[in-house]
Scaffold this active site. Structure first.
Site: not given
Length: 205
Positions: A21, A50, A123
């Site tokens: 990430d 990501k 999300e």
């Protein structure tokens, strides 16, 4: 810190895909920064990187992809910039093209896809919108607080184990590990105080 954590995960050679990430500040300034820091995570052992955002990070995603690094996108509620959203709030409930609006999320999803990402995390968005996005883009969607129509699901380990200080609506605690651990430490401390630990069974002679 992310390099270190990726190295620790990669060192045990898990069968699971290792997604590094990109932290806040590592890709916002320029696509060049994005590529440089993505390379750092890959060298640490990440197989994919990501990053959060849609339209405004499209160039960064495209630049990383051109460097032959697979990218996973992340739109909707983006934890690294949740202050801009006024906290952990569901995104996409209101119409509009402004950040957090329903049409903006559709545009963000298409931007991530067109930039070359191979998948995208959705999300904190309504189930119906997540279903629409999943049906309209060609890359897999991974849901967290986005309903059951995404192609995959993710939940933070600390939420699953009950270690988080705060329970969000879209998380589920499968075990109260925090209470179990706290009780264990308290029992140990009490045994030390009253002299019952260590006992003869756990001592060398």
């Amino acid at each position: 810190h992310m390099e270190y954590h990726v190295q620790m995960v990669a060192s045990v050679k898990p069968e699971a895909l290792i997604v590094g990430d990109l932290p806040f500040g590592s890709y916002q300034a320029s696509p060049k920064d994005a590529v440089r820091n993505a390379i750092r995570l890959v060298k640490a052992g990440a197989e994919i990187v990501k990053l959060e955002g849609g339209l405004h990070v499209q160039e960064a995603i495209a630049a990383i992809v051109r460097a032959d690094i697979p990218v996973m996108g992340h739109i909707g509620l983006t934890p690294q910039s949740y202050h801009r959203m006024g906290g952990h709030k569901v995104q996409g409930r209101q119409e509009g093209v402004e950040p957090g609006g329903r049409q903006r999320l559709l545009d963000d999803a298409h931007a991530v896809e067109q930039a070359g990402a191979f998948a995208v995390v959705l999300e904190g968005i309504p189930t119906e919108l997540a279903q629409e996005i999943t049906s309209k883009i060609s890359i897999p969607t991974i849901g967290i607080g986005a309903g059951l129509f995404c192609d995959g699901q993710v939940l933070v380990m600390h939420d699953i184990l009950g270690l988080s200080e705060r329970e969000l609506t879209f998380t589920k605690k499968y075990v109260d590990m925090k209470s179990l651990a706290t009780n264990a430490f308290q029992e140990f401390a009490q045994d030390v105080r009253n002299g019952s630990w260590p006992d003869d069974k756990h001592s060398f002679h």
